[in-house]
Each structure stands twice: as C-alpha cells, then as structure tokens.
Design an enzyme around this catalytic site. Structure first.
Site, short mmCIF file in Angstrom:
data_model
loop_
_atom_site.label_atom_id
_atom_site.label_comp_id
_atom_site.label_asym_id
_atom_site.label_seq_id
_atom_site.Cartn_x
_atom_site.Cartn_y
_atom_site.Cartn_z
N GLU A 1 7.80 -6.95 1.79
CA GLU A 1 6.50 -6.98 2.48
C GLU A 1 5.72 -8.24 2.13
O GLU A 1 5.06 -8.84 2.99
CB GLU A 1 5.69 -5.73 2.11
CG GLU A 1 6.26 -4.42 2.63
CD GLU A 1 6.04 -4.23 4.11
OE1 GLU A 1 5.31 -5.03 4.72
OE2 GLU A 1 6.61 -3.26 4.67
N LYS B 1 0.86 -1.18 0.00
CA LYS B 1 0.00 0.00 0.00
C LYS B 1 0.90 1.23 0.00
O LYS B 1 1.61 1.49 0.97
CB LYS B 1 -0.92 0.01 1.23
CG LYS B 1 -1.89 1.19 1.25
CD LYS B 1 -2.81 1.11 2.45
CE LYS B 1 -3.80 2.25 2.49
NZ LYS B 1 -4.69 2.18 3.67
N TYR C 1 -14.56 0.72 -7.74
CA TYR C 1 -15.84 1.42 -7.62
C TYR C 1 -16.71 1.16 -8.85
O TYR C 1 -17.90 1.50 -8.84
CB TYR C 1 -15.59 2.92 -7.45
CG TYR C 1 -14.90 3.27 -6.16
CD1 TYR C 1 -15.62 3.50 -4.99
CD2 TYR C 1 -13.51 3.36 -6.09
CE1 TYR C 1 -14.99 3.81 -3.79
CE2 TYR C 1 -12.87 3.67 -4.90
CZ TYR C 1 -13.61 3.90 -3.76
OH TYR C 1 -12.97 4.19 -2.58
N LYS D 1 0.90 10.05 5.61
CA LYS D 1 1.05 8.67 6.07
C LYS D 1 2.32 8.01 5.54
O LYS D 1 2.43 6.78 5.49
CB LYS D 1 -0.19 7.86 5.68
CG LYS D 1 -1.48 8.45 6.24
CD LYS D 1 -2.68 7.55 5.99
CE LYS D 1 -3.95 8.16 6.61
NZ LYS D 1 -5.12 7.27 6.51
N LYS E 1 -2.05 -1.59 -3.76
CA LYS E 1 -2.90 -0.40 -3.77
C LYS E 1 -2.03 0.84 -3.85
O LYS E 1 -1.08 0.97 -3.07
CB LYS E 1 -3.76 -0.37 -2.49
CG LYS E 1 -4.71 0.82 -2.40
CD LYS E 1 -5.49 0.80 -1.09
CE LYS E 1 -6.45 1.99 -1.00
NZ LYS E 1 -7.21 2.00 0.25
N SER F 1 -10.04 5.43 -5.48
CA SER F 1 -10.99 6.52 -5.77
C SER F 1 -10.44 7.54 -6.77
O SER F 1 -11.19 8.05 -7.61
CB SER F 1 -11.38 7.23 -4.47
OG SER F 1 -10.24 7.78 -3.83
N ARG G 1 -10.56 9.97 0.87
CA ARG G 1 -10.24 10.62 2.14
C ARG G 1 -11.13 11.84 2.38
O ARG G 1 -11.51 12.13 3.52
CB ARG G 1 -8.76 11.01 2.17
CG ARG G 1 -7.84 9.81 2.36
CD ARG G 1 -6.39 10.21 2.46
NE ARG G 1 -5.56 9.04 2.67
CZ ARG G 1 -4.24 9.05 2.53
NH1 ARG G 1 -3.61 10.16 2.18
NH2 ARG G 1 -3.54 7.95 2.74
#
Length: 222
Positions: free
Chosen positions: A129, A83, A209, A113, A144, A170, A93
């Site tokens: 990871e 991510k 979506y 972040k 992502k 999004s 967000r």
C-alpha cells in the site's frame, strides 16, 4: 494549516466508506469519483491538506489528478496508507454513529469494513500500500491505529523518504482515560510515554485526542 478528512462514512446511511451495491459489493471506482469531488470541495473551502481515509484502491492518484485539474496543485495529500480493520475505533464510531448498519430485506450490507480495510495479521500489505500511495502522489502516509502497529510505523519509516504520520485512535485514548480515572496509572506519564513510542518508532506526525493536553504538559503547564 487545515487538514480535512476525505471519506463517505459520515454521510453514508449504510455506514461504509464506500458506496454499497444491493448485493453487498463495495463499488470502488464509483466511490473514488465522489471522493475526488469531496477533496476538491474541501480544497476550494481552504484545506491545506486532504486526507483520504476510505482505503479504496487508486484513490490517491485520482484525488491528485482532480486537485491539479481544478488548480489546487498546492494542496497536499495525507493518505491513510495502512488503515487496519481494528477493534480500537469503537468510541469514535459510537460518537459519530458511523458503524455499518444492517440492510433492509432487499439489500445485503457488509457487517464490518474488513472488505477494504487491512487485516491486522497482514504486515506485508502495508508495504504494498505504501509503494502504491507514494507512486500515486501521496505527500504523507499514515498508519492507523497507532500503538498496536508500531512495527508497521517502523517499516514504513525504513522504506520511504516521505513523512510518516500515526493516528492514536479513540480506543487507545479511551483505555488510558479509563485507567487514569480508576487510579490505575498516571495519565500524564502514560500518555506522554505513548506519544514518545510513536516518535521512537519513526512517526513524524502524531494525531491524538491528547494533542491539547500533551502540548500543555510539554510546555510545563499544569
């Protein structure tokens, strides 16, 4: 099947996925404890698969142990393995009001972040990871965002036998919608091409979506 998101940012007044100490440090282990509680709660409510999206270290193994300890060994884990700290999360967000928020005078809140999400320039970290998540018990591994990271999707597909999922986020969705509204492209063709690209890169599951619209388009409905 019911998939749920395991993360603190929708409920954290600081807007972060982890618990933030007053000096701005993200408390990894303390956060993982609450993620385990959240995952168990979701399993008890009927979740078939829990999906930790927080990017704390060690959380997949901790969640697996917590689920097994509480009798939920049948509940799967879809880890947000790669991510990235991406600019493409903006519309989500804004809708959720989950962006990091400024701290009060006595607290330093990280403005983004990047301390725990991955550097978009770092390709090799995704492999590290992925190896860690697989060893800790992940059942599915996610990349992502999607389209800007097709190389990462391909890399994970080539280095594991686990299913790979990709999140068409999004910002990616909003770009296609905005361009279609302005008549700059054919929405159906562009959206289906984007989804096909994820599959070509090696994704077994696609979160988008466009899911309802794409299902209708693929079934021949208008």
């Amino acid at each position: 099947e019911i998939y749920t998101d395991v993360a603190l940012d929708p409920y954290n007044s600081d807007g972060h996925d982890g618990i933030v100490r007053d000096d701005g440090v993200i408390l990894n282990d303390e956060t993982v404890e609450y993620l385990c509680r959240q995952a168990v709660s979701q399993a008890e409510a009927g979740a078939d698969c829990v999906s930790p999206s927080d990017m704390m270290d060690g959380r997949v193994g901790a969640i697996r142990r917590a689920l097994d300890r509480e009798g939920h060994s049948h509940v799967s884990i879809m880890s947000y393995t790669a991510k990235y700290a991406s600019a493409f999360y903006g519309p989500f967000r804004d809708a959720l009001a989950s962006a990091p928020k400024p701290g009060q005078a006595h607290r330093r809140i990280p403005p983004n972040k990047k301390e725990y999400q991955m550097d978009p320039a770092n390709y090799r970290e995704a492999l590290r990871e992925a190896a860690a998540d697989e060893a800790e018990g992940a059942d599915i591994m996610m990349v992502k965002p999607g389209m800007p990271y097709l190389d990462v999707v391909r890399s994970l597909r080539d280095n594991t036998a686990l299913p790979i999922s990709v999140y068409h986020v999004s910002g990616e969705y909003a770009m296609l919608k905005a361009a279609a509204e302005r008549g700059w492209l054919n929405e159906k063709d562009a959206a289906l091409e984007a989804l096909m690209c994820f599959r070509r890169a090696g994704a077994d599951l696609i979160l988008t979506y466009y899911s309802v619209e794409a299902a209708k388009w693929l079934a021949g409905e208008k």
